[in-house]
Design an enzyme around this catalytic site. Structure first.
Site, short mmCIF file in Angstrom:
data_model
loop_
_atom_site.label_atom_id
_atom_site.label_comp_id
_atom_site.label_asym_id
_atom_site.label_seq_id
_atom_site.Cartn_x
_atom_site.Cartn_y
_atom_site.Cartn_z
NE ARG A 154 5.03 -3.40 11.95
CZ ARG A 154 5.17 -3.01 10.71
NH1 ARG A 154 5.87 -1.96 10.40
NH2 ARG A 154 4.77 -3.43 9.73
CE LYS B 15 -6.04 -0.69 -9.42
NZ LYS B 15 -4.85 0.18 -9.64
N GLY C 260 -1.42 -5.37 5.01
CA GLY C 260 -1.96 -4.23 5.30
C GLY C 260 -3.58 -3.96 5.59
N GLY D 61 4.11 -6.52 3.33
CA GLY D 61 5.00 -6.90 2.21
C GLY D 61 5.53 -8.33 2.37
#
Length: 398
Positions: free
Chosen positions: A37, A198, A355, A378
């Site tokens: 980053r 999921k 991620g 996110g």
């Protein structure tokens, strides 16, 4: 990118520029363990300093509870940041008020100062207008280079932009251009590859994608849920049986939208989930009662390879199997390799993010061979879900 202001739209010489960065980097034993980053942010900071601006850097760090604490101080990233920008960066003990003002006054144009963690103030996450105004008073211009924090409407990501001329930094610009090309105005056919454990966490994402892409390739645990919803016995595999109705609804929506859902044809199965466990390749409909599907098999890799061969754009989120453990990384590695190869040949625009995706592509050794890999997590997911990101909306040309 015409609907966003970029650094090219600002005159910054002699001005104080507030740059919202994301310096929330991973730490180990008090040291930065991954400087990605920081490295990606450096070009924006160097360019602004080179144009004669005083560069004031804002960022959150960790999740401090109720005020300042040394564990969450941004002072820890100062030396890595200084190294990345090639100059000594000054530090201020606060991100608003007298301490911040004094530190900014003490630097010259072309120099930089890092302000302390914005989250040491509870008003930051509440996007408190008075707090945002105090922050805005520190500068003349605002540049947001933290796409990874753009899905949060906080004072330093959205509130400040209401008070100052605002623009996207180079990293934010790169991210927005890549994402726009991949989903807003893509070259077709578009293939989305979505894996992960999921479907419950990715319902919005799948619902949005089937209306936007031509093919949706599913892997990981979520593929088992879709197969189960079609009446396939998935044995002891990870499967959300209570989500079968939602899976069927997504398949119905896809059919109406003309989006082809690509499910695995075969799996690598094992009776236990551990490194080097005895495994075999079976047809997707032939999983034993005591077996778990832990990776897509070679027929699936070949099938996806042909589909990707015909695509012009690939959007990737999530691994196709339990990639953390060998040999169950083979499917993800093989398909990622094919995407990388076509991208390098110039026939494909490939954008990946989220991620697990970044680590899966890194372990496949191809993260620098995709067109763009987002480190945003996110924000990348919410963007794939078709949501408006407050930090991005604030930069639109008025």
């Amino acid at each position: 990118m015409s609907d966003f202001n970029t650094i090219d739209d600002l005159s910054v010489n002699g001005k104080t520029v507030l740059v919202r960065a994301d310096l929330n980097v991973p730490m180990q034993d008090g040291k930065v363990s991954d400087t990605t980053r920081i490295d990606r942010l450096a070009p924006t900071l160097k360019e602004l300093a080179g144009k004669g601006a005083k560069v004031v850097i804002l960022s959150h760090f960790g999740r401090p509870k109720g005020g300042p604490d040394t564990k969450n101080s941004l002072r820890q990233v100062l030396s890595d940041l200084s190294k990345a920008v090639g100059q000594e960066v000054a530090f201020a003990e606060d991100c608003i008020g007298d301490k911040a003002k004094a530190a900014i006054a003490a630097i010259k144009p072309g120099q930089m100062v890092l302000l302390e963690n914005t989250r040491f103030h509870a008003e930051e996450e509440k996007n408190d207008p008075a707090f945002a105004k105090q922050m805005a008073e520190l500068g003349d211009v605002y540049v947001n280079d933290a796409f990874s924090a753009a899905h949060r409407a906080h004072a330093s990501t959205e509130g400040v932009a209401r008070h100052l001329p605002s623009a996207a930094g180079r990293l934010m610009q790169q991210e927005l251009e890549a994402l726009t090309k991949a989903l807003e105005k893509p070259e077709r056919p578009v293939c989305a590859v979505v894996g992960g454990a999921k479907i419950s966490t990715k319902l919005d994402l799948l619902g949005n994608l089937v209306g936007k892409v031509d093919m949706l390739a599913l892997g990981g645990g979520m593929a088992n849920t879709f197969l189960y919803a079609q009446g396939v016995d998935v044995g002891a595999s990870l499967c959300e049986k209570d989500m079968a109705d939602q899976a069927r609804a997504i398949m119905e929506t896809a059919k109406k939208a003309g989006c082809e859902i690509l499910l695995p044809l075969d799996f690598i199965v094992a009776k236990e989930f551990k490194a080097g466990a005895a495994s075999r390749d079976v047809d997707a409909k032939a999983i034993g009662a005591d077996e778990m599907a832990l990776d897509v098999g070679p027929k699936t890799v070949e099938f996806l390879g042909l589909k990707i061969q015909g695509a012009k754009t690939v959007v990737w989120n999530g691994p196709l199997g339990a990639f953390e453990i060998k040999p169950f990384d083979a499917g993800t590695n093989a398909v990622a390799g094919l995407v990388a190869e076509r991208t390098q040949e110039g026939g494909l625009l490939s954008v990946a993010g989220g991620g697990d995706t970044v680590s899966a592509l890194a372990s496949a050794g191809v993260e620098d061979k995709f067109t763009y890999v987002s480190a945003a997590g996110g924000a990348f997911l919410e963007w794939l879900e078709g949501k408006d990101l407050p930090g991005v909306a604030a930069l639109k040309k008025k």
